[in-house]
Each structure stands twice: as C-alpha cells, then as structure tokens.
Enzyme design. Structure first.
Site, short mmCIF file in Angstrom:
data_model
loop_
_atom_site.label_atom_id
_atom_site.label_comp_id
_atom_site.label_asym_id
_atom_site.label_seq_id
_atom_site.Cartn_x
_atom_site.Cartn_y
_atom_site.Cartn_z
N LYS A 81 0.86 -1.20 0.00
CA LYS A 81 0.00 0.00 0.00
C LYS A 81 0.89 1.24 0.00
CE LYS A 81 -3.99 1.83 2.63
NZ LYS A 81 -4.91 1.58 3.77
N SER A 156 -9.85 1.37 2.60
CA SER A 156 -8.98 2.21 1.81
C SER A 156 -7.86 1.43 1.09
CB SER A 156 -8.34 3.26 2.71
OG SER A 156 -7.49 2.66 3.69
N SER A 180 -10.02 -1.17 6.76
CA SER A 180 -9.44 -0.98 5.42
C SER A 180 -8.66 -2.16 4.86
CB SER A 180 -8.54 0.24 5.40
OG SER A 180 -9.32 1.38 5.29
N1 GLN Z 1 -13.44 3.29 6.04
C1 GLN Z 1 -12.84 3.72 7.26
C2 GLN Z 1 -12.54 5.19 7.22
O1 GLN Z 1 -12.82 5.80 6.21
C3 GLN Z 1 -11.63 2.90 7.57
C4 GLN Z 1 -10.40 3.43 6.96
C5 GLN Z 1 -9.19 2.63 7.31
O2 GLN Z 1 -9.27 1.58 7.93
N2 GLN Z 1 -8.04 3.17 6.95
O3 GLN Z 1 -12.07 5.75 8.17
#
Ligand code: GLN
Length: 499
Positions: A81, A156, A180
């Site tokens: 990532k 994400s 995410s």
């Molecule tokens: N979807 C969640 C957010 O927008 C989780 C994001 C993540 O785990 N980085 O905060």
C-alpha cells in the site's frame, strides 16, 4: 508444461524457487507480465517497480546458486500500500500532498517481507491518506474491482485487495484503521487480516489514527496470509515502534488443526441490521453452518455497545488524523504552494490545494472536536465508549474463541453510486469495533452472492494476541467453503505464465 502464477500458493512458489523448478527472476518476469496484461483494467498500482523486482530476484537466484538456504518467501511476488515507505519508491498516500515524495527509509513491515525473500512489484493505490471505503478518493485514479470493473474494490486498501484478487501479486500489505484491510478483501474475494494492534510494527507507515492503525496481509489463501504473518513478526519487537510487541511465532504450525472443540460466537441481531442485504445474511448463516459442520460449537453472544462504534470511531479517528496530518504543511513535508509572503499563508495555501475533500473533512472535524469547548463532550465520551466496547469483547471472549459476522453489509457497489460521506461511513459498521478494542480480525471469502454473483466475505474476530487461533479457524472456514486460491475470472489466465 507451462505453469501459471495464478495457480501457485506462496509456499509453492518459494518451494519451486528453492528446488530450481523455476528461478526467482522467472517469477518476477511472470508477475510483471500478469501486471502488464491486467493492470489497464484493474489499475491497482500507483507505481510498478520493475527494477527493484529484478534486483531482488537476482539476489535470491544468486543465493541459490551459492548453495545458501533460501528464506520462506523466496521469489514470492508482493506489493505494498502506498502509505508504506520503501527506499527507491515514492510514498504518496495517493495524495497530491505527497505526489513527489521519495521514501528516505524503508518501513519495518516492508523490510521484513523483503528479508523473507519476497519480490517487490510496486506500490498500491488507496483512498487518500487511508480515509475511505472505495479507493475512489485517490488523487491519481480509481481502482476497479477485478470481479466487475464498474465497481469499487472497497477501501482504503483497495489497490492491495485488487492486485491480489487480479493475480498481479501473490501477497500484498495493507493497513486497517477501521476496516481498510478486511472490507476490500471481502469486496474483492480474497483473504485480508488485521492483526492485533501492536503485533506488526507501524514504523515507516504514514499514520492515520495511531491508536487504531494496524498493518496486515492480503492473500488468496489463508495459508499465504499466515506465511506473510510469520515474516511480519520475525525478529520480534521493533524498537522503532513503541507500541509494537514481541510476537515472534510460526503461524503455520497449528493452521490445519481444525475447529473441533472451538466455540464461535454469532450475533443474530447484527444480521437483521438495516442495510445488510439478504444475500449477505444468507452467506453468513451458511458460513456458521459450515463451521458447525467442521466441528465448531456455535453460540450466541452480544456486544451491546457495538451500535455506538461508528459514532466513537468517527470522533477518535478524525481527532488522531488531525494531529498526525498537521506535519503536511508544505513547510516540513509535502506539496508547497508559493505565492504567499508569510509562512502561515504558504502553509494554508499548500494544505488547501494539496489535500482532497475527504482528507480536509476529517481534519476539519478533528480540529473542531478537539477544541476546548467540545473536547469533553465528544473526544472524552468517545474514549469512554471505547472502554465499554473493549469490555464487551473481553466478556464475549471469556466464552468464545472467535466471533463470526459479516465483513461488509453489501457486496461491491458501482463507482460513484454512494456520494454521501455519512452513508459511506456506515459501510464500516462491522469492522470498526475491532480496531477500537485492538483485537484481531480476518475476512475470508465464503461464496458468491446469490443475487449479485459477486464475492462475499465472512469476518472472524478474535481476542488480542489470539491471531494464531484466528487463522486456524479462518483456515477451517476456508476449507469448508472451497474458495481458496481463486483469481477473479476476468483476469485469470491473462499473462503470468512461468515459461
Ligand atoms: N473506512 C474507514 C474510514 O474511512 C476505515 C479506513 C481505514 O481503515 N483506513 O475511516
């Protein structure tokens, strides 16, 4: 006979390289070939690192030629990532703010994968600074779900899930602050694990919410994820990360022990919650039956404060993000916009143009909630909810080894169909409480949806440092569901042959 990388597990690739059936260089070439054929459609990568891949492969091949024993991931194609630093690559967090940022050191998680012999194929797309559930908020381009290119891969870590689902790499790393890793794994039909908080070092990973962030692996098999976990914890505690723990162990030893005698909790009311589609409900009921068929005992549990998890997370997350992202001001780090005579003005302009909408929304929210008038009402209350949720889990894990629930209320949706941020936040309903409590969780593909034909993942959550047991239960579920190793049909077989 030609062999396709699509068909090989990480263990088989490493064994093949060690036995001389193929070289690491041939594997690197095959992975680059798969990327070349599939990436136009999927767009999982923000940077492909051909040179780094061939260099790493050549080192493995030289070690073999010298008769040295090879490490456990020798020759296995991986990618990271783009919030993970790797010298020789940019680390952009998919943001204009860091678009040209060259990594000056290598994150511990990345280093450990490379030390285990993995071949780095590149850096993967994500929601900007890891805020989101679609990967559509990348400043560069969206990533498409390999199962249906019109749909999001989740987020994400959408690039990390899509690259593995498309068979472009065997293993990838993502980060999970509120879901995410698990949510995109579910939407792309792959396995994604969020280890216990502190299990994997965060050193060199750009922070979002420091008390919630955790790095973890994606793979098309639980075994690949377990192998990656071995690499991530090898060497013990990372002195560069004060929250990292010494968790060195072999996650493969008990992987195939099965679930005879295990107790798995379910929360029937969760399946009835608003927004859970009937195909997800059916898939989860079937997953519970399959675990029971494999020998687990299924019992009902309750996490009474889980309903407050989203509210607590969307206070804690933005507050921590606001403080972590303050450094990106065009003065210390990041995109700098000239045209203002004062430093403060320059920083304000740089931030105004460097960050996208969601990154600004989170930081504004965090700044607002941490103001002295609001702090007690919101931040302090959210911390109290955190304590309650953690206690709920502690009680549940006194009677069960793991809790089974959906990963996502729905399958992958079409790009652009959810534009209201508050509605997107609801997509995290099943994943967030796990980060709040610091426990471990994993999403395992269980079936294709009866209505949509798209992948559905089941989530297993376990107690802190119960990661090895969690993997064993996940492996049993995988075996019962017969979904291991699947490459998204639209990508399978396109390039990637080992000659
Ligand atoms: N979807 C969640 C957010 O927008 C989780 C994001 C993540 O785990 N980085 O905060």
């Amino acid at each position: 006979m030609t062999v396709s990388l699509d068909a090989l597990s990480a263990r088989q690739i490493a064994a093949g390289v060690a036995a001389g059936s193929f070289s690491a260089t041939e594997v690197a070439r095959a992975a680059l070939d798969a990327i070349g054929h599939r990436e136009d459609d999927v767009q999982a990568f923000v940077q492909v690192t051909e040179e780094l891949a061939y260099d790493a492969a050549a080192r493995i091949d030289a070690r073999r030629a010298a008769g040295e024993p090879l490490p456990p991931l020798a020759g296995v194609p991986v990618a990271f990532k783009d919030n993970m630093n790797l010298v020789g690559t940019r680390t952009t967090c998919a943001s204009h703010m860091l678009a040209g940022y060259e990594s000056v050191y290598t994150a511990t998680c990345v280093r450990r994968m490379l030390d285990a012999g993995a071949i780095p194929l590149g850096k993967l797309n994500m929601d900007e600074f890891a805020f989101g559930s679609t990967t559509d908020s990348s400043a560069f381009h969206p990533t498409n779900n390999p199962w249906d290119l019109a749909r999001v891969p989740g987020g994400s870590s959408g690039g990390s899930a899509a690259a593995v689902s498309a068979g472009e790499v065997t293993i990838s790393l993502g980060s999970d602050t509120g879901g995410s890793i698990r949510q995109p794994a579910s939407l792309c039909g792959v396995v994604g694990m969020k280890p216990t908080y502190g299990m994997v070092s965060r050193y060199g990973v750009v922070a979002f919410g420091s008390s919630l962030d955790q790095v973890g692996p994606f793979g098309r098999r639980v075994e690949d994820v377990a192998l990656a976990m071995n690499a991530l914890v090898a060497g013990g505690r990372d002195p560069h990360d004060a929250t990292s723990q010494s968790c060195e162990q072999d996650f493969l030893v008990h992987l195939d022990d099965g679930v005879e005698g295990c107790v798995v909790g379910v929360i029937p009311a969760l399946l009835e919650a608003d927004g859970v589609t009937s195909e997800v409900r059916m898939a989860l009921r079937e997953a519970a039956r399959k675990l029971e068929g494999a020998g687990a005992r299924i019992v009902e549990v309750d996490l009474p404060n889980m309903a407050s998890a989203i509210a607590a997370y969307y206070v804690l997350g933005p507050c921590e993000a606001f403080s972590n992202l303050a450094r990106f001001d065009g003065v210390r780090y990041g995109y700098r916009e000239d045209g203002c005579s004062t430093l403060a003005g320059q920083s304000a302009l740089s931030r105004a143009h460097g960050f996208g909408a969601e990154a600004k929304r989170r930081q504004l929210l965090g700044a607002h909630l941490l103001s002295s008038e609001l702090y007690e009402r919101y931040y302090l209350s959210a911390q109290k909810v955190r304590t309650l949720i953690t206690a709920d889990y502690r009680h549940a894990f006194e009677v069960v080894d793991a809790i089974l629930m959906p990963t996502s209320p729905t399958v992958a949706w079409e790009h652009g169909t959810i534009s209201d941020p508050a509605q997107l936040y609801l997509a995290d309903v099943f994943t967030i409480s796990n980060n709040i409590a610091g426990n471990c969780g994993i999403s395992v593909p269980v079936c294709l949806g009866a209505d949509s034909g798209l992948p559905i993942g089941a989530q297993l959550q376990g107690p802190a440092f119960g990661d090895a047991r969690l993997l064993t239960i996940a492996r049993a579920l995988e075996r019962a569901c017969d979904q291991a190793g699947v490459v998204a049909p639209a990508c399978a077989g396109r390039g990637g042959e080992l000659s």
